[in-house]
Design an enzyme around this catalytic site. Structure first.
Site, PDB file in Angstrom:
ATOM      1  N   CYS A 169       0.803  -1.216   0.000  1.00 28.68           N
ATOM      2  CA  CYS A 169       0.000   0.000   0.000  1.00 28.68           C
ATOM      3  C   CYS A 169       0.839   1.271   0.000  1.00 28.68           C
ATOM      4  CB  CYS A 169      -0.957  -0.007   1.181  1.00 28.68           C
ATOM      5  SG  CYS A 169      -2.090  -1.417   1.165  1.00 28.68           S
ATOM      6  N   HIS A 313      -2.066   8.509   6.133  1.00 21.98           N
ATOM      7  CA  HIS A 313      -2.387   7.216   5.534  1.00 21.98           C
ATOM      8  C   HIS A 313      -3.855   6.905   5.819  1.00 21.98           C
ATOM      9  CE1 HIS A 313      -1.610   3.329   3.813  1.00 21.98           C
ATOM     10  NE2 HIS A 313      -1.904   2.685   4.939  1.00 21.98           N
ATOM     11  N   GLU A 324      -1.078   5.718  13.852  1.00 24.02           N
ATOM     12  CA  GLU A 324      -0.606   6.880  13.101  1.00 24.02           C
ATOM     13  C   GLU A 324      -0.703   8.150  13.947  1.00 24.02           C
ATOM     14  OE1 GLU A 324      -0.854   8.850   8.632  1.00 24.02           O
ATOM     15  OE2 GLU A 324      -2.385   7.405   9.248  1.00 24.02           O
ATOM     16  N   LYS A 345      -8.674   9.012   2.009  1.00 20.22           N
ATOM     17  CA  LYS A 345      -9.377   7.731   1.883  1.00 20.22           C
ATOM     18  C   LYS A 345     -10.818   7.824   2.358  1.00 20.22           C
ATOM     19  CE  LYS A 345      -5.233   4.810   2.152  1.00 20.22           C
ATOM     20  NZ  LYS A 345      -4.228   5.870   2.382  1.00 20.22           N
ATOM     21  N   HIS A 350      -9.528   3.039  -0.144  1.00 19.07           N
ATOM     22  CA  HIS A 350      -8.147   2.557  -0.119  1.00 19.07           C
ATOM     23  C   HIS A 350      -7.873   1.754  -1.387  1.00 19.07           C
ATOM     24  CE1 HIS A 350      -4.301   1.435   1.118  1.00 19.07           C
ATOM     25  NE2 HIS A 350      -4.547   0.805   2.252  1.00 19.07           N
ATOM     26  N   PHE A 409       1.412  -3.444   3.915  1.00 19.65           N
ATOM     27  CA  PHE A 409       1.591  -4.795   4.437  1.00 19.65           C
ATOM     28  C   PHE A 409       3.037  -5.241   4.237  1.00 19.65           C
ATOM     29  CE2 PHE A 409      -3.055  -6.508   4.028  1.00 19.65           C
ATOM     30  CZ  PHE A 409      -3.444  -5.655   5.036  1.00 19.65           C
TER      31      PHE A 409
END
Length: 421
Positions: A169, A313, A324, A345, A350, A409
């Site tokens: 990502c 993010h 975060e 997002k 996403h 990931f």
């Protein structure tokens, strides 16, 4: 090896296709209105409760002038034509023509988390139901990560290096970072950098649902009657991300080439910070994320207090958003309450490997217009009372530096500081 040229690198143009629109212009027009663009899946059939997704509207590659019936049949991985069109639009947006001089000095790196998964699904269906000789001989090229960039080069006539940064990502930010380093050092003059994802297929939807990553919209959820409310980063009732398809491509260019060709500067790629977690394949590691943010700021040769806005993010997952926020507090201290934090997002979902590039383009456009895009669908979480997430609507705000975070990931982190012009 020869010494690097140490050239400054600028963003000269960009393109994007998102659930808000099949071009950057349409995406931007909807984004500044505070719209979100989620719906129950139409691309495929699924019994998953994670059936609210983000789909690019009015996207039909067969209508593109360079896609004939044979091409459409051979290249059945949707990310290929999407990449080709976004690269074309990015060059057009920048006003850069591919010539005998510019073509060999133009590279392309488009990241993707899942690559041609849809093409592999078609091949497996043919293998099981029609026999092994019905598997397309073009299957392997379709799933090769570099193929979309290669096809874009065939269409647009550039012959610099092509490859696909695989950072899950964070792939889009990795592409921007690597491309910027290549231009800085003198390996090329221009780079089409970004990410692409065409992930709306049953197995991927179900896989994310089974790992409890995506939101399951039940009868009592506020998104049940209004799917546009499904993605809600930093919100009290966040339950997981909304899986989306999309693509974003930025044209990066060396300062001297921008000036000699009369191109425009939209922003400077000022700093890059990248780390890996070495901890867990999905759970973020606070220590290494903090280091990535610090490294990006240090690389930009500024201080944390110089950051005027943060593009988070912000996936809308309970653990991800909380971690975060913890990282931002550690880097910026009490000053974090004065730094607006936007989570795109909330509007576009996403899109995995494409998300960072899409968010970079939106961030740069917002900074150039002295505004902040909103984090929509927000219900305040008392745990984040010190975080200004720009709830609900676009806001005027002048700033010179934006920090764009992206994590993936496998424990991969890439943060970039963009400087306004």
């Amino acid at each position: 090896m020869r010494a690097p040229l140490n050239r400054r690198v600028f963003v000269a143009g960009y393109a994007a296709a998102t659930p808000l629109g099949n071009t950057f212009e349409k995406t931007w027009a909807a984004a500044i209105q505070g719209k979100a663009a989620f719906r129950r899946v139409t691309r495929c059939e699924t019994e998953s409760r994670s059936n609210v997704v983000g789909e690019i509207p009015d996207w039909d590659p067969s209508l593109l002038p360079y896609v004939n019936r044979k091409e459409a049949s051979i290249w059945n991985a949707d990310y290929i034509f999407l990449t080709m069109e976004m690269c074309r639009q990015a060059l057009e947006n920048a006003g850069l023509e591919m010539t005998e001089e510019t073509g060999p000095r133009t590279a392309c790196m488009i990241g993707s988390a899942l690559n041609g998964t849809d093409s592999y699904r078609i091949a497996m269906d043919n293998y099981v139901n029609r026999g092994p000789f019905k598997v397309s001989p073009y299957l392997l090229p379709n799933v090769c990560a570099n193929l979309p960039a290669g096809k874009a080069g065939m269409l647009l006539n550039f012959t610099g290096p092509i490859f696909s940064p695989q950072g899950a990502c964070a792939s889009g930010n990795h592409a921007i970072a690597i491309g910027s380093r290549m231009i800085r050092d003198g390996d090329c003059d221009f780079v089409l950098a970004g990410g692409v994802e065409t992930c709306i297929i049953p197995e991927i939807i179900q896989g994310f649902s089974n790992m409890l990553a995506t939101i399951k919209v039940g009868h009592k959820d506020r998104a049940y009657d209004d799917p546009t409310q499904a993605s809600r980063p930093f919100s009290l009732d966040r339950k997981g991300f909304v899986l989306s398809e999309g693509a974003g491509v930025l044209l990066l260019a060396a300062e001297d080439k921008i000036e000699s060709l009369g191109l425009s500067k939209k922003a400077e790629v000022a700093g890059v910070g990248w780390t890996s977690d070495a901890k867990h394949f999905t759970r973020p590691n606070r220590e290494t994320i903090v280091r990535a943010i610090h490294d990006a700021i240090y690389d930009a040769e500024i201080s944390p207090q110089d950051i005027g806005s943060i593009n988070a993010h912000g996936t809308s997952t309970p653990t991800g958003d909380a971690t975060e926020v913890e990282c931002m507090r550690e880097v910026f201290g009490k000053e974090i309450s004065k730094i607006p934090v936007t989570a795109n997002k909330s509007q576009v979902g996403h899109s995995l490997g494409a998300s960072a590039a899409i968010e970079a383009a939106l961030s740069i456009e917002a900074m150039s217009q002295s505004i902040l895009l909103p984090t929509v669908n927000h219900i305040p979480d008392p745990a984040f009372a010190d975080i200004d997430v720009v709830p609900s609507q676009t806001r005027k705000h002048s700033y010179e530096h934006i920090l764009s975070n992206s994590f993936g990931f496998g424990g991969t982190n890439c943060c970039i500081v963009f400087k306004g012009i």
